[in-house]
Design a protein around this motif. Structure first.
Motif, mmCIF file in Angstrom:
data_model
loop_
_atom_site.group_PDB
_atom_site.id
_atom_site.type_symbol
_atom_site.label_atom_id
_atom_site.label_comp_id
_atom_site.label_asym_id
_atom_site.label_seq_id
_atom_site.Cartn_x
_atom_site.Cartn_y
_atom_site.Cartn_z
ATOM 1 N N GLY A 1 0.815 -1.204 0.000
ATOM 2 C CA GLY A 1 0.000 0.000 0.000
ATOM 3 C C GLY A 1 0.850 1.254 0.000
ATOM 4 O O GLY A 1 2.086 1.193 -0.061
ATOM 5 N N THR A 2 0.192 2.394 0.090
ATOM 6 C CA THR A 2 0.865 3.692 0.079
ATOM 7 C C THR A 2 0.655 4.380 1.424
ATOM 8 O O THR A 2 -0.458 4.399 1.957
ATOM 9 C CB THR A 2 0.314 4.573 -1.058
ATOM 10 O OG1 THR A 2 0.558 3.919 -2.309
ATOM 11 C CG2 THR A 2 1.007 5.931 -1.072
ATOM 12 N N SER A 3 1.710 4.930 1.944
ATOM 13 C CA SER A 3 1.652 5.630 3.231
ATOM 14 C C SER A 3 2.636 6.793 3.188
ATOM 15 O O SER A 3 3.156 7.139 2.132
ATOM 16 C CB SER A 3 1.983 4.661 4.369
ATOM 17 O OG SER A 3 3.261 4.075 4.181
ATOM 18 N N ARG A 4 2.869 7.380 4.339
ATOM 19 C CA ARG A 4 3.837 8.475 4.425
ATOM 20 C C ARG A 4 4.607 8.363 5.732
ATOM 21 O O ARG A 4 4.148 7.732 6.701
ATOM 22 C CB ARG A 4 3.131 9.832 4.358
ATOM 23 C CG ARG A 4 2.184 10.079 5.514
ATOM 24 C CD ARG A 4 1.441 11.397 5.407
ATOM 25 N NE ARG A 4 0.454 11.539 6.480
ATOM 26 C CZ ARG A 4 0.729 12.009 7.691
ATOM 27 N NH1 ARG A 4 1.960 12.406 7.988
ATOM 28 N NH2 ARG A 4 -0.220 12.101 8.608
ATOM 29 N N VAL A 5 5.780 8.947 5.749
ATOM 30 C CA VAL A 5 6.570 8.996 6.984
ATOM 31 C C VAL A 5 5.998 10.109 7.856
ATOM 32 O O VAL A 5 6.084 11.289 7.506
ATOM 33 C CB VAL A 5 8.057 9.263 6.677
ATOM 34 C CG1 VAL A 5 8.840 9.453 7.973
ATOM 35 C CG2 VAL A 5 8.650 8.122 5.854
ATOM 36 N N ALA A 6 5.376 9.732 8.960
ATOM 37 C CA ALA A 6 4.755 10.719 9.850
ATOM 38 C C ALA A 6 5.682 11.135 10.980
ATOM 39 O O ALA A 6 5.625 12.277 11.446
ATOM 40 C CB ALA A 6 3.457 10.165 10.421
ATOM 41 N N LEU A 7 6.516 10.217 11.444
ATOM 42 C CA LEU A 7 7.421 10.479 12.560
ATOM 43 C C LEU A 7 8.764 9.815 12.288
ATOM 44 O O LEU A 7 8.831 8.783 11.608
ATOM 45 C CB LEU A 7 6.850 9.912 13.868
ATOM 46 C CG LEU A 7 5.493 10.411 14.349
ATOM 47 C CD1 LEU A 7 4.981 9.504 15.462
ATOM 48 C CD2 LEU A 7 5.597 11.851 14.840
ATOM 49 N N LYS A 8 9.806 10.381 12.865
ATOM 50 C CA LYS A 8 11.138 9.787 12.798
ATOM 51 C C LYS A 8 11.719 9.790 14.208
ATOM 52 O O LYS A 8 11.580 10.777 14.935
ATOM 53 C CB LYS A 8 12.050 10.587 11.858
ATOM 54 C CG LYS A 8 11.590 10.612 10.408
ATOM 55 C CD LYS A 8 12.372 11.629 9.574
ATOM 56 C CE LYS A 8 13.864 11.355 9.546
ATOM 57 N NZ LYS A 8 14.599 12.302 8.671
ATOM 58 N N ARG A 9 12.362 8.673 14.585
ATOM 59 C CA ARG A 9 12.934 8.587 15.921
ATOM 60 C C ARG A 9 14.317 7.928 15.872
ATOM 61 O O ARG A 9 14.515 6.935 15.164
ATOM 62 C CB ARG A 9 12.033 7.773 16.852
ATOM 63 C CG ARG A 9 10.682 8.414 17.142
ATOM 64 C CD ARG A 9 10.822 9.625 18.047
ATOM 65 N NE ARG A 9 9.524 10.199 18.409
ATOM 66 C CZ ARG A 9 8.922 11.174 17.728
ATOM 67 N NH1 ARG A 9 9.505 11.679 16.644
ATOM 68 N NH2 ARG A 9 7.749 11.648 18.126
ATOM 69 N N GLU A 10 15.249 8.496 16.661
ATOM 70 C CA GLU A 10 16.571 7.891 16.815
ATOM 71 C C GLU A 10 16.568 6.988 18.043
ATOM 72 O O GLU A 10 16.026 7.350 19.085
ATOM 73 C CB GLU A 10 17.641 8.975 16.960
ATOM 74 C CG GLU A 10 17.744 9.888 15.749
ATOM 75 C CD GLU A 10 18.899 10.875 15.863
ATOM 76 O OE1 GLU A 10 19.726 10.736 16.808
ATOM 77 O OE2 GLU A 10 18.978 11.781 15.021
ATOM 78 N N TRP A 11 17.126 5.808 17.922
ATOM 79 C CA TRP A 11 17.184 4.818 18.998
ATOM 80 C C TRP A 11 15.819 4.731 19.702
ATOM 81 O O TRP A 11 15.683 5.022 20.892
ATOM 82 C CB TRP A 11 18.309 5.149 19.981
ATOM 83 C CG TRP A 11 19.640 5.024 19.313
ATOM 84 C CD1 TRP A 11 20.410 6.026 18.810
ATOM 85 C CD2 TRP A 11 20.331 3.804 19.030
ATOM 86 N NE1 TRP A 11 21.550 5.508 18.223
ATOM 87 C CE2 TRP A 11 21.530 4.140 18.348
ATOM 88 C CE3 TRP A 11 20.068 2.447 19.280
ATOM 89 C CZ2 TRP A 11 22.453 3.186 17.923
ATOM 90 C CZ3 TRP A 11 20.985 1.508 18.860
ATOM 91 C CH2 TRP A 11 22.158 1.876 18.196
ATOM 92 N N PRO A 12 14.790 4.350 18.931
ATOM 93 C CA PRO A 12 13.418 4.397 19.428
ATOM 94 C C PRO A 12 13.093 3.315 20.451
ATOM 95 O O PRO A 12 13.718 2.259 20.515
ATOM 96 C CB PRO A 12 12.594 4.166 18.153
ATOM 97 C CG PRO A 12 13.495 3.311 17.309
ATOM 98 C CD PRO A 12 14.879 3.837 17.561
ATOM 99 N N THR A 13 12.062 3.602 21.228
ATOM 100 C CA THR A 13 11.470 2.601 22.122
ATOM 101 C C THR A 13 10.629 1.650 21.277
ATOM 102 O O THR A 13 9.948 2.076 20.344
ATOM 103 C CB THR A 13 10.577 3.287 23.165
ATOM 104 O OG1 THR A 13 11.391 4.125 23.989
ATOM 105 C CG2 THR A 13 9.856 2.270 24.037
#
Length: 204
Positions: A104-116
């Motif tokens: 499917g098609t989506s978008r990058v909504a959030l970006k996290r470094e060393w995420p939980t």
């Protein structure tokens, strides 16, 4: 030129060409060494054990999508970041195992470094030992999301799927995940720095 001299010159030329290719040209095989990132010491990847087609590289790629778009080819296990002039940065990936495939098609909504990482309830149901992380596993070298994560949303909100790193480098090129798209940690760091929040992501 004598045969022996010719062979030496040819061999040197091949070595030079290979060196150019791995350090600044189309393929980035030399970029998988140990590196320090946000206080963590990422281990070197034994990249010789990963098929070369899955090493990060610039390739020719024909698409009508604009630069900055991410296209995930789940069949061939490649992620393409569309660039200008008919090129793309290609990364090897691991994808969802049987029963966990999606597109499917989506978008990058959030970006996290060393995420939980918080395992979904359904996953805890399948793997009760994960219940200890019900409240979230802190980021770190053993965290399943690796060094970076990009969270994919569509019109319905959070898809639950991520583009993320993994300490399990041997899973690249295989269908082993619960649906998320995983990359070698050194590659997800590179991709993270190139992809903007809001970027279109096509999974096919």
């Amino acid at each position: 030129m004598k045969l022996r001299q010719f062979l030496i010159v040819a061999a040197l030329g091949a070595v030079t060409a290979l060196a150019g290719c791995t350090t600044g040209g189309g393929i980035f095989t030399a970029d998988y060494g140990s590196k320090k990132d946000a206080g963590y010491q990422l281990p070197a990847i034994p990249i010789g054990q990963v098929p070369q087609k899955y090493h990060r590289q610039v390739v020719r790629y024909k698409t009508d999508e604009k630069p900055g778009t991410v296209i995930v080819d789940t069949k061939d296990k490649f992620l393409y970041l569309v660039m200008a002039d008919g090129k793309a940065m290609r990364y090897g990936i691991g994808v969802g195992r049987e029963g966990f495939e999606w597109n499917g098609t989506s978008r990058v909504a959030l970006k996290r470094e060393w995420p939980t990482w918080t395992p979904p309830a359904a996953m805890i149901g399948r793997q009760p030992e994960l219940a200890k992380w019900r409240g979230g596993q802190p980021g770190g070298l053993s965290n399943p999301l690796g060094a970076r994560a990009m969270y994919l949303f569509n019109k319905g909100g959070d898809t639950g799927y991520r583009l993320h790193g993994t300490p399990e480098w041997s899973s690249i090129g295989k269908a082993m995940s619960s649906g998320c798209i995983r990359l070698i940690n050194q590659d997800i760091i590179d991709l993270y720095d190139r992809v903007d929040v809001g970027a279109k992501v096509i999974v096919k």
